[in-house]
Scaffold this motif. Structure first.
Motif, PDB file in Angstrom:
ATOM      1  N   ASP A  38     -27.421  14.709  41.052  1.00 41.51           N
ATOM      2  CA  ASP A  38     -27.601  16.121  40.726  1.00 41.51           C
ATOM      3  C   ASP A  38     -27.578  16.378  39.219  1.00 41.51           C
ATOM      4  O   ASP A  38     -27.990  17.449  38.762  1.00 41.51           O
ATOM      5  CB  ASP A  38     -26.494  16.970  41.376  1.00 41.51           C
ATOM      6  CG  ASP A  38     -26.551  16.932  42.894  1.00 41.51           C
ATOM      7  OD1 ASP A  38     -27.669  16.889  43.427  1.00 41.51           O
ATOM      8  OD2 ASP A  38     -25.477  16.933  43.532  1.00 41.51           O
ATOM      9  N   PHE A  39     -27.074  15.410  38.445  1.00 37.29           N
ATOM     10  CA  PHE A  39     -26.895  15.623  37.009  1.00 37.29           C
ATOM     11  C   PHE A  39     -28.231  15.503  36.287  1.00 37.29           C
ATOM     12  O   PHE A  39     -28.958  14.521  36.465  1.00 37.29           O
ATOM     13  CB  PHE A  39     -25.912  14.606  36.438  1.00 37.29           C
ATOM     14  CG  PHE A  39     -24.470  14.939  36.700  1.00 37.29           C
ATOM     15  CD1 PHE A  39     -23.636  15.363  35.675  1.00 37.29           C
ATOM     16  CD2 PHE A  39     -23.933  14.829  37.972  1.00 37.29           C
ATOM     17  CE1 PHE A  39     -22.313  15.674  35.917  1.00 37.29           C
ATOM     18  CE2 PHE A  39     -22.618  15.133  38.229  1.00 37.29           C
ATOM     19  CZ  PHE A  39     -21.793  15.560  37.193  1.00 37.29           C
ATOM     20  N   LYS A  40     -28.520  16.480  35.472  1.00 35.98           N
ATOM     21  CA  LYS A  40     -29.710  16.459  34.617  1.00 35.98           C
ATOM     22  C   LYS A  40     -29.232  16.735  33.193  1.00 35.98           C
ATOM     23  O   LYS A  40     -28.969  17.882  32.822  1.00 35.98           O
ATOM     24  CB  LYS A  40     -30.725  17.517  35.056  1.00 35.98           C
ATOM     25  CG  LYS A  40     -31.164  17.409  36.512  1.00 35.98           C
ATOM     26  CD  LYS A  40     -31.988  16.160  36.775  1.00 35.98           C
ATOM     27  CE  LYS A  40     -32.590  16.178  38.183  1.00 35.98           C
ATOM     28  NZ  LYS A  40     -31.563  16.039  39.231  1.00 35.98           N
ATOM     29  N   LEU A  41     -29.134  15.699  32.378  1.00 37.81           N
ATOM     30  CA  LEU A  41     -28.619  15.837  31.021  1.00 37.81           C
ATOM     31  C   LEU A  41     -29.766  16.000  30.022  1.00 37.81           C
ATOM     32  O   LEU A  41     -30.865  15.468  30.236  1.00 37.81           O
ATOM     33  CB  LEU A  41     -27.777  14.615  30.648  1.00 37.81           C
ATOM     34  CG  LEU A  41     -26.584  14.308  31.565  1.00 37.81           C
ATOM     35  CD1 LEU A  41     -25.836  13.087  31.043  1.00 37.81           C
ATOM     36  CD2 LEU A  41     -25.657  15.502  31.652  1.00 37.81           C
ATOM     37  N   PRO A  42     -29.532  16.707  28.929  1.00 36.23           N
ATOM     38  CA  PRO A  42     -30.578  16.833  27.899  1.00 36.23           C
ATOM     39  C   PRO A  42     -31.001  15.463  27.380  1.00 36.23           C
ATOM     40  O   PRO A  42     -30.166  14.609  27.062  1.00 36.23           O
ATOM     41  CB  PRO A  42     -29.884  17.650  26.801  1.00 36.23           C
ATOM     42  CG  PRO A  42     -28.779  18.380  27.495  1.00 36.23           C
ATOM     43  CD  PRO A  42     -28.310  17.466  28.588  1.00 36.23           C
ATOM     44  N   GLY A  43     -32.299  15.251  27.323  1.00 37.86           N
ATOM     45  CA  GLY A  43     -32.823  14.000  26.794  1.00 37.86           C
ATOM     46  C   GLY A  43     -32.698  12.819  27.739  1.00 37.86           C
ATOM     47  O   GLY A  43     -32.912  11.663  27.323  1.00 37.86           O
ATOM     48  N   MET A  44     -32.351  13.059  28.992  1.00 35.56           N
ATOM     49  CA  MET A  44     -32.113  11.957  29.917  1.00 35.56           C
ATOM     50  C   MET A  44     -33.405  11.224  30.259  1.00 35.56           C
ATOM     51  O   MET A  44     -34.456  11.827  30.459  1.00 35.56           O
ATOM     52  CB  MET A  44     -31.472  12.486  31.204  1.00 35.56           C
ATOM     53  CG  MET A  44     -30.988  11.405  32.152  1.00 35.56           C
ATOM     54  SD  MET A  44     -29.972  12.097  33.478  1.00 35.56           S
ATOM     55  CE  MET A  44     -31.221  12.933  34.443  1.00 35.56           C
ATOM     56  N   ILE A 209     -25.255   7.276  35.300  1.00 37.92           N
ATOM     57  CA  ILE A 209     -25.842   7.741  34.045  1.00 37.92           C
ATOM     58  C   ILE A 209     -25.003   7.150  32.919  1.00 37.92           C
ATOM     59  O   ILE A 209     -23.773   7.300  32.910  1.00 37.92           O
ATOM     60  CB  ILE A 209     -25.846   9.277  33.945  1.00 37.92           C
ATOM     61  CG1 ILE A 209     -26.660   9.880  35.091  1.00 37.92           C
ATOM     62  CG2 ILE A 209     -26.422   9.730  32.606  1.00 37.92           C
ATOM     63  CD1 ILE A 209     -26.598  11.397  35.155  1.00 37.92           C
ATOM     64  N   SER A 210     -25.650   6.457  32.013  1.00 34.20           N
ATOM     65  CA  SER A 210     -24.964   5.777  30.911  1.00 34.20           C
ATOM     66  C   SER A 210     -25.455   6.334  29.584  1.00 34.20           C
ATOM     67  O   SER A 210     -26.660   6.541  29.405  1.00 34.20           O
ATOM     68  CB  SER A 210     -25.244   4.274  30.947  1.00 34.20           C
ATOM     69  OG  SER A 210     -25.048   3.727  32.233  1.00 34.20           O
ATOM     70  N   GLN A 211     -24.512   6.549  28.671  1.00 31.44           N
ATOM     71  CA  GLN A 211     -24.910   7.006  27.338  1.00 31.44           C
ATOM     72  C   GLN A 211     -24.054   6.323  26.283  1.00 31.44           C
ATOM     73  O   GLN A 211     -22.826   6.472  26.280  1.00 31.44           O
ATOM     74  CB  GLN A 211     -24.792   8.522  27.207  1.00 31.44           C
ATOM     75  CG  GLN A 211     -25.295   9.034  25.849  1.00 31.44           C
ATOM     76  CD  GLN A 211     -25.381  10.547  25.782  1.00 31.44           C
ATOM     77  OE1 GLN A 211     -24.736  11.249  26.558  1.00 31.44           O
ATOM     78  NE2 GLN A 211     -26.193  11.065  24.870  1.00 31.44           N
ATOM     79  N   PRO A 281     -29.162   9.417  27.179  1.00 32.86           N
ATOM     80  CA  PRO A 281     -28.562   9.102  28.482  1.00 32.86           C
ATOM     81  C   PRO A 281     -29.588   8.465  29.410  1.00 32.86           C
ATOM     82  O   PRO A 281     -30.725   8.950  29.517  1.00 32.86           O
ATOM     83  CB  PRO A 281     -28.093  10.459  29.004  1.00 32.86           C
ATOM     84  CG  PRO A 281     -28.855  11.473  28.234  1.00 32.86           C
ATOM     85  CD  PRO A 281     -29.182  10.865  26.906  1.00 32.86           C
ATOM     86  N   VAL A 282     -29.197   7.376  30.048  1.00 35.13           N
ATOM     87  CA  VAL A 282     -30.091   6.607  30.916  1.00 35.13           C
ATOM     88  C   VAL A 282     -29.597   6.712  32.350  1.00 35.13           C
ATOM     89  O   VAL A 282     -28.452   6.372  32.649  1.00 35.13           O
ATOM     90  CB  VAL A 282     -30.152   5.128  30.483  1.00 35.13           C
ATOM     91  CG1 VAL A 282     -30.948   4.308  31.487  1.00 35.13           C
ATOM     92  CG2 VAL A 282     -30.746   5.001  29.086  1.00 35.13           C
TER      93      VAL A 282
END
Length: 836
Positions: A38-44, A209-211, A281-282
């Motif tokens: 469900d997570f949608k991070l900026p620049g993902m 999700i990894s950043q 974030p990947v």
């Protein structure tokens, strides 16, 4: 001051023990859960892995040029590149297995089908998937090793650095085994039993999700790993960063059953990919086929050369056996499974003399991970088969055989031959309850009538009778591990004990907030923790906010934090209880100052303005809002004696464990023991050999049930897991290393359509080892796994068939009957009758 909902009235009746509706339910049912996908991070951006199609092959060349040229692609990674960027993961076991070199990707040799050999990162998921198809890999196939016993011959060595396929070996011996065999009236020999490889199939696959933040070299993860503190300990040295540079967050998790403990190699790949593409974030999420092929499977175990000594009454006096465990291509969480089974060394039975030689080997299969009853499930299935086969061999009814061998209720707390302390239980009572639920006497009569028909047909007198069998499975669910058992595997392992932390506070407007270090996957931690807090503070559970899910920044965690091994009801709730007791003490100290009354005259409850402390027999009170205001922003009015009152209390609970005697392999390896006893009535259709469940009963004993509804859900889940494994679910490989069950059309997980109607019973024998009498619950999958085997055995024993595998299908039953008709009784089991 924010608007607050009207509080519900308190009650003197304890909240613990009530079947409250789960607090988590409304948001999850309404689709408001926070799952990783469900997570949608900026620049993902998105990552796709390229995986080996071979079970064993040398990776000769990886060409990523075409993939990197594809529109939207940001970067690629190859196994050889990753090997230069990281250190191999640490190994838990000693040498030679400890020499195994384990990277997040295959650097030079792919050792199981689905092992990653490259990764592609792109702006969109579709671009990453399309570009991954363009990666060209040249493989030189190598001979695969698909059987653990064959692996131990070392004809093909999977890991050159270790020089052998043997991961670990050791002998667990207690009592005087040979003397017991010399004095036995009967000795039953079982050549081979096999517990098959299967998995958990959670609704949610692995997702991460990894950043890697290039500005401060900190790595942040949003993931569904269910044992993050374990993962961090592997990731830190591999990635070359400090523990405090890694932040892990978990939120809602769609099931784990242990399998998601071992997804840290993918966490490492994601971090490297994020760093290479500039710190964006990947996101990586498995497909179902990827999960079945290459996430983790449950341990596969073979039991050889078993001998069982019995006296003239059918009481087991000694057991000797060799156990060979297949951990797949890399140990990873292993070889912990080489000792964890011994938490339940004698199962539910009171034999004192035993010798088990345990060996673990690597093979070209997917690495294993904990799987609902990790390592104990296989061993308990083995012990139940031993009991059942001995009963058939010496002519004692299955229920009577158990009653003669069960640990008796008056023997609890019971110290096992290897020093584990079973806290409480009443197995005969559970058997009695299950027999009543399943209508044992009725089905025994039906079975006898059908067997009479079968005997007549052999004489040519009447139609064939039905093949009906009745089976029993008794299992233990050991909870709250003593990590000191790792030193039995590796004397240099820096782990022992067990701990859990929690915090409890009053926020500035008097809200009760509790944070725990657990990582729930549907077990209802918010609800049960709120019930515990409500009882301590005298409020309604709805007035308690519980923060679950892992976050290293929240600072309530210990090195053992996570959700595994049925530990939350004991360790997690003990931590919650300790934290809220500290909070209660501070609340009463502060209230005594405000109300100018001695603590002995104060009582807690809920008034017109919400939770409050009042002076008994008067209308004088102070609510939580005012107390929180004084402690947080109005502290100048406090005397020096109260300056330590923060109304923000942290408590770390530590289990009362000692480090085991590693030479004797002796010590208390877990704190509590829940149990389940199942009975199944089954029919095998004569024409199709299809097994069918006619009746099914399950009785549980988890000590004090914090929330009976949640307990029943755990019982249903464990029953489904075990029944599915026994009849439908298996990770089957071809001889050349290909997984044949990599989709749900071939793996066929159990669903509600396949489940029988369960008749459930509940028995409470409170544990003396936990503050609330709870034991933990949820890992009872071994009970149905054996119950099905026993019922099939009961139906087929007269036909000469021995059920020696934990997974049985119409095809395997048909083949077994055909062999018995052609060759006579299965020689896998035989009995020496010595007449003593």
């Amino acid at each position: 001051m924010p608007k607050r909902s009207k509080p519900k009235p308190a009650t003197a009746r304890p909240w613990v023990g009530r079947p409250l509706t789960r607090k988590e339910e409304p948001r999850l049912v309404r689709g408001q859960g926070k799952f990783i996908d469900d997570f949608k991070l900026p620049g993902m951006v998105y990552m796709k892995l390229v995986r080996s199609p071979y079970g064993h092959a040398r990776v000769a060349k990886v060409n990523v040029d075409a993939a990197e040229a594809h529109p939207g692609v940001l970067c690629t990674l190859t196994g050889a590149e990753v090997a230069k960027l990281v250190q191999p993961f640490i190994e838990i076991g000693p040498e030679p297995g400890g020499k195994i070199v384990d990277y997040p990707m295959a650097a030079d040799v792919a050792r199981y089908q689905g092992e990653p050999v490259a990764a592609v990162v792109a702006e969109t998921r579709h671009a990453a998937e399309d570009a991954a198809e363009l990666v060209e890999v040249d493989y030189d196939p190598l001979p695969p090793v698909m059987d653990a016993e064959e692996a131990l011959r070392d004809r093909t060595v999977l890991h050159a650095a270790s020089g052998t396929n043997k991961v670990w070996e050791g002998i667990f011996e207690y009592g005087n085994v040979e003397k017991a065999f010399r004095q036995a009236a009967h000795v039953v020999h079982i050549d081979r039993l096999h517990c098959h490889r299967f998995s958990s199939t959670p609704l949610e696959n692995n997702a991460i999700i990894s950043q890697w933040d290039l500005s401060d070299q900190r790595i942040r993860y949003w993931c569904n790993n269910s044992f993050p503190t374990f993962a961090i300990q592997f990731l830190s040295p591999a990635l070359g960063v400090r523990i405090d540079q890694i932040r892990v967050e978990t939120h809602d998790i769609g099931g784990s059953f242990g399998i998601k403990i071992t997804n840290y190699p993918y966490m490492a790949i994601g971090a490297l990919a994020s760093r290479k593409c500039g710190g964006r974030p990947v996101k990586w999420a498995e497909t179902r086929s990827e999960h079945l092929t290459a996430s983790a499977h449950g341990n596969e175990r073979t039991f050889r050369d078993t001998r069982v000594a019995l006296d003239k009454n059918g009481v087991i006096t000694a057991l000797a056996s060799r156990h060979i465990d297949d951990c797949g291509a890399y140990p990873r969480y292993e070889p912990l499974g080489c000792v964890i089974w011994s938490q339940v060394f004698p199962g539910c039975y009171r034999f004192r003399n035993a010798r088990i030689a345990f060996t673990q080997a690597v093979t070209n299969k997917c690495p294993v991970g904990p799987n609902r009853g990790y390592s104990r499930m296989q061993h308990l299935w083995f012990l139940e088969r031993v009991i059942d086969l001995c009963a058939h061999q010496v002519g004692i009814p299955a229920d009577e055989m158990r009653l003669r061998n069960y640990i008796r209720p008056e023997q609890f707390p019971y110290t096992t031959p290897n020093g584990c302390i079973y806290d409480s239980g009443n197995y005969p009572k559970m058997l009695e309850m299950a027999k009543e639920l399943v209508e044992w006497d009725h089905w025994k009569q039906v079975q006898a009538e059908e067997r009479t028909k079968r005997n007549h047909v052999e004489a040519g007198d009447s139609p064939a009778g039905r093949l009906i069998g009745i089976g029993i499975g008794t299992t233990l669910d050991s909870g709250t591990n003593n990590f000191g058992q790792s030193q039995i595997i590796n004397p240099n392992a820096p782990y022992s004990g067990q701990s859990q932390a929690a915090s409890a506070k009053l926020d500035i407007y008097g809200e009760i907030v509790v944070a725990v270090g657990s990582v729930p996957q549907g077990q209802g931690h918010e609800t049960t923790a709120a019930q515990v807090v409500a009882d301590v503070l005298g409020v309604h559970p709805d007035l308690v906010s519980v923060r679950v899910g892992f976050d290293t920044e929240r600072n309530v965690h210990t090195g053992h934090s996570g959700t595994y091994a049925s530990q939350f009801a004991v360790s997690g709730l003990s931590a919650v209880h300790g934290a809220v007791q500290k909070l209660k003490d501070e609340i009463l100290r502060l209230a005594a100052f405000v109300l100018k009354a001695p603590r002995s005259r104060l009582e807690m409850g809920v008034g017109k303005q919400g939770p409050e402390v009042r002076v008994k027999g008067t209308d004088r009170s102070v609510n939580y809002w005012r107390l929180a205001n004084i402690a947080n922003v109005n502290s100048a009015i406090l005397p020096k004696s109260l300056l330590d009152v923060t109304l923000n209390c942290r408590y770390t609970w530590r289990a009362p464990f000692k480090v085991p005697d590693i030479k004797r392999k002796y010590g208390n390896l877990t704190l509590t023991y829940a149990s389940q006893l199942h009975i199944a009535v089954m029919e095998i259709e004569r024409d199709t050999c299809r097994p069918r469940i006619l009746a099914y009963a399950a009785v549980d004993d988890c000590g004090r049930a914090i929330n009976p509804t949640i307990v029943q859900g755990q019982v249903h889940g464990a029953a489904a897991h075990g029944i599915g494994a026994a009849l439908m679910e298996t990770c089957a490989y071809s001889p050349d290393g290909n997984l044949l069950t990599s989709t749900f059309s071939s793996y066929t997980p159990i669903t509600s359509l396949n489940m029988p109607t369960l008749r459930c019973g509940h028995l409470e024998t409170p544990s003396p080892h936990s503050y609330n009498g709870a034991k933990g619950m949820g890992e009872g999958g071994a009970a149905p796994l054996h119950t099905i085997s026993a019922a099939l055995q009961d139906a087929l024993y007269a036909s000469g068939v021995i059920i020696s595998d934990s997974h049985n299908t119409p095809d395997s039953i048909f083949a077994a009957l055909a062999r018995a008709r052609a060759e006579g009784r299965d020689a896998n089991v035989r009995t020496e009758r010595r007449g003593k």
